[in-house]
Each structure stands twice: as C-alpha cells, then as structure tokens.
Design a protein around this motif. Structure first.
Motif, mmCIF file in Angstrom:
data_model
loop_
_atom_site.group_PDB
_atom_site.id
_atom_site.type_symbol
_atom_site.label_atom_id
_atom_site.label_comp_id
_atom_site.label_asym_id
_atom_site.label_seq_id
_atom_site.Cartn_x
_atom_site.Cartn_y
_atom_site.Cartn_z
ATOM 1 N N THR A 1 -7.659 -0.739 -6.361
ATOM 2 C CA THR A 1 -7.015 0.419 -6.987
ATOM 3 C C THR A 1 -6.337 1.252 -5.898
ATOM 4 O O THR A 1 -6.556 1.028 -4.698
ATOM 5 N N THR A 2 -5.563 2.240 -6.328
ATOM 6 C CA THR A 2 -4.903 3.120 -5.354
ATOM 7 C C THR A 2 -5.908 3.989 -4.605
ATOM 8 O O THR A 2 -5.588 4.529 -3.547
ATOM 9 N N SER A 3 -7.120 4.111 -5.117
ATOM 10 C CA SER A 3 -8.119 4.933 -4.422
ATOM 11 C C SER A 3 -8.863 4.144 -3.342
ATOM 12 O O SER A 3 -9.699 4.697 -2.620
ATOM 13 N N GLY B 1 -3.797 3.510 0.134
ATOM 14 C CA GLY B 1 -4.253 3.048 -1.178
ATOM 15 C C GLY B 1 -3.459 1.837 -1.647
ATOM 16 O O GLY B 1 -2.250 1.736 -1.405
ATOM 17 N N ASN C 1 1.624 -4.118 -12.653
ATOM 18 C CA ASN C 1 2.176 -3.360 -11.529
ATOM 19 C C ASN C 1 3.592 -3.755 -11.158
ATOM 20 O O ASN C 1 4.138 -3.252 -10.178
ATOM 21 N N TYR D 1 -6.665 -6.554 -9.884
ATOM 22 C CA TYR D 1 -6.151 -5.197 -9.741
ATOM 23 C C TYR D 1 -6.584 -4.340 -10.934
ATOM 24 O O TYR D 1 -6.570 -4.792 -12.081
ATOM 25 N N CYS E 1 0.830 -1.210 0.000
ATOM 26 C CA CYS E 1 0.000 0.000 0.000
ATOM 27 C C CYS E 1 0.862 1.256 0.000
ATOM 28 O O CYS E 1 2.038 1.233 0.341
ATOM 29 N N ARG E 2 0.237 2.351 -0.378
ATOM 30 C CA ARG E 2 0.875 3.663 -0.270
ATOM 31 C C ARG E 2 0.772 4.134 1.176
ATOM 32 O O ARG E 2 0.075 3.531 1.994
ATOM 33 N N LEU F 1 -1.377 -0.424 -3.900
ATOM 34 C CA LEU F 1 -0.511 -0.393 -5.082
ATOM 35 C C LEU F 1 -0.596 -1.695 -5.860
ATOM 36 O O LEU F 1 -0.493 -1.712 -7.075
ATOM 37 N N ASP F 2 -0.740 -2.813 -5.137
ATOM 38 C CA ASP F 2 -0.896 -4.114 -5.794
ATOM 39 C C ASP F 2 -1.232 -5.161 -4.745
ATOM 40 O O ASP F 2 -0.949 -4.989 -3.553
ATOM 41 N N THR G 1 -8.555 1.284 -0.005
ATOM 42 C CA THR G 1 -7.716 0.576 0.960
ATOM 43 C C THR G 1 -8.166 -0.887 0.995
ATOM 44 O O THR G 1 -9.253 -1.219 0.506
ATOM 45 N N THR H 1 6.076 -0.948 -10.686
ATOM 46 C CA THR H 1 5.683 -0.130 -9.544
ATOM 47 C C THR H 1 6.085 -0.801 -8.235
ATOM 48 O O THR H 1 6.620 -0.158 -7.319
#
Length: 372
Positions: free
Chosen positions: A249-251, A97, A120, A244, A92-93, A99-100, A253, A123
C-alpha cells in the motif's frame, strides 16, 4: 466512456458461455470461477489452468531516453535489463510509499512495456506521464491494445509447444519473446502469479477468442481447465506473492514489505523516493517495526484481511490476506506482525476471529514452492 461503466474483456462472451461466475474487479467484469475454485486451484498445481488477465494495465514507454525515464520513475535498475528480459519492480511516491508493483519488459533497445495492476493502471500512467517531463521519451496508454491470456501449471510448456515454434526451452523465467501461437502474433512471456511454471501471452484483443479456443483444445488431453480470479488469489497466496491493496500500500515502503531487494540504490542518478527509501532501508536494518510472515492455522477457521494477530493478550499484527489452502489442507494467511513475534516457529501467536483467539503457527514465506 463513463468511469462508472464496467469494462469487459474480449473474452467476455466466452466466459459467459462457459458458465463463469462474474464479478466486478477494478472496474472490469471478470470471471471469479467457472465451477469449483478448489478444482481450478488443484488443476494449476498439478496440470494446467487458463486465465484471462486482460484487465491488467499495459503502458508502453519508447524513445531515446526511455531507459533513463524508467530509472528515474521506478525503484529498479531498468536500464540494466537486457532486451527480451523482464523485471519485477515498483513505483513509489516521493515519501517511499508504494504506488504499485510492476513487471517491466524490455521489448527493444528503446521500447519497454510496463504492466501495472488493474486497480492502479491509471495511477501508474499518470505518474509516468508526469515523471517523463524533461526526458526524450513517450509514455503511451496501451491498455486497449492488448488482451492477456495466461496458461499456468506443469503441463503448460507442453501445451504451448504444440501451438508454437518459438524457442520455449530457451525462454528463461522473466523473459519474453515475440512469436506466433496458433497463428496469432503474441509476446510470449515466461511469467505468472501462481508459483508454477507458465506463460503470459500478450495479443491483440481481436485474436483473444481464437487463442483461448486453441489453448483449450491443445490442453484437453492433459487436464487444462479455465480458471478465475478466485483461484489465482489462493495460488499467489500459497506462493507468498504480494497483492496490491493487501501486502502493498502507499503507507508501506518496499522495505516494510520485505521487498527492499527491488530498490537499486547503486543505479546512476536520482530516482523518485530515493532519499525516503534510504531512510527506510536504515530503519529496516536496525529495527524493523513489523515483518511480513506466513501463518498456518491449527484449526479450521479462516482468517481474513484486517483480522488482528494476537499474542499474550496483546495485538501484535494484522492479517493482510487469508484463505483455505487447497495444497496444505489448512487455512493460511500472510500478516504483518511485530518483529518480536516474526521468527518462524514463534509460539503463542493467534488470530482474533470474531472474538475467538485461534492458534496459528508462524512460518517463513512462501507456503508452497514448486519442485524445479
């Protein structure tokens, strides 16, 4: 290699010789289907299917602090994974969010393999490399070091047993062991993305063709067929497994996605996203904004990602994945819907398909669960 050049797996010529319909997927030329995607889907549910998944991204993490690095970089308790076992987790970020989503294999005390989604992989590699600062551990891009074949379906244990003396009966779900399959050195993992029993075989690219041929011959008598990415998508959808870019998605959790169980707050030390994820967990416990549900069509029209979910003339959610279900015989979808409309059996829910509100039944995920 230029970033625009399409990559090909070690099995590219094999797929073309089999008449596969090829498609660009995350920069790779991959088989979409060989003949009928419905027949391929049914083969995996009832017999066995053979997949080329060499586009997945393998990243090796080694060193005395490999476990500590992964516990810091990922949301799961990776240090608690025993050698020979695997764990589903996420990266996660800082804001929580996703990431993968990943599978992490512990190959030895100080060696792990992180398997990222093809789209991903770079990333994840970049994030792990950045997060490795200050840890006595090395992050290595091993995407070119592996080809990945998967044999999935009820006949897969028998097919593989005929080609290896590895202890498949003792190999649990989400475990992996080194062995030899048809004379080829492989990491044999009891994992998959279909909802069926099956195995994923990590081998050197130069061994991929020989292994594919050996598996094909071993499976001839029990109905094994080559399978493309199209049926892999309908199989994972029936099994309620997230993809994914659709359910993740990054939006979002992990708590938004109904997968908060992968976040291990009890592990020692800080990890990237901990504070934001703790807040997300509290929100999800008190009043989840939207929940991920299954939808089963009453009619024949197929919902697609991005279609609006409606109830009482209001938009109450959005479809993330949709397709005809060969197993159920009706179109199905996964969707994020307002919690008020998320309970299985909720009535009056529809999907807006080109202006027409088609009726759908809200069901619990997964749509399909194999008999053990």
């Amino acid at each position: 290699m230029s970033s625009t050049e399409t990559r090909r797996t070690a099995l590219d010529a094999t797929h073309r010789a089999l008449g596969a319909t090829m498609t660009d997927f995350a920069g790779w030329d991959m088989p979409l289907r060989y003949a009928s995607e419905r027949d391929e889907h049914v083969a995996v549910r009832t017999r066995a299917g053979l997949f080329d998944l060499s586009h997945m991204g393998e990243i090796t993490v080694t060193g005395p602090q490999a476990a500590a690095l992964l516990d810091h970089a990922l949301v799961g308790n990776i240090g608690g994974v025993k050698p020979g076992r695997a764990r589903y987790t996420m990266i996660c970020r800082e804001d929580g969010g996703i990431l993968d989503d990943l599978i992490v294999y512990r190959l030895a005390d100080t060696e792990y393999m992180v398997v990222a989604n093809a789209s991903n992989a770079q990333t994840v590699l970049d994030a792990l490399t950045e997060r490795a600062a200050g840890f006595d551990a090395e992050v290595r891009d091993d995407r070119d070091a592996y080809a990945l074949l998967a044999v999935q379906g009820p006949e897969s244990p028998g097919i593989l047993k005929s080609l290896t003396d590895a202890d498949l009966d003792g190999l649990k779900y989400y475990a992996g062991l080194p062995g030899t399959v048809a004379g080829v050195p492989a990491l044999i993992a009891r994992t998959g993305y279909t909802g069926e029993d099956g195995f994923e075989l990590f081998v050197k690219p130069e061994h991929a063709v020989a292994l594919w041929q050996a598996l094909t011959e071993a499976g001839e008598g029990v109905g094994l067929v080559p399978c493309g990415l199209s049926c892999r998508d309908t199989l994972r959808l029936e099994a309620g497994m997230p993809l994914y870019g659709h359910e993740l998605t990054t939006s979002l959790t992990p708590f938004d996605a109904g997968l908060g169980r992968v976040v291990k707050f009890e592990k020692e030390g800080d990890f990237v996203g901990r504070a934001a994820l703790a807040e997300a967990a509290e929100r999800a416990a008190s009043q989840p904004p939207r929940v991920l549900v299954g939808l089963v069509a009453e009619g024949r029209r197929v919902p697609r990602a991005g279609y609006q979910v409606v109830a009482g003339g209001e938009v109450v959610g959005e479809v993330t994945s949709g397709a005809p279900s060969p197993t159920l015989g009706r179109p199905i979808a996964m969707a994020y819907v307002d919690a008020a409309h998320g309970a299985p059996g909720t009535e009056g829910v529809g999907v807006d398909i080109r202006g027409s509100h088609e009726p759908y039944e809200v069901v619990a995920l997964p749509f399909y669960k194999r008999q053990k």
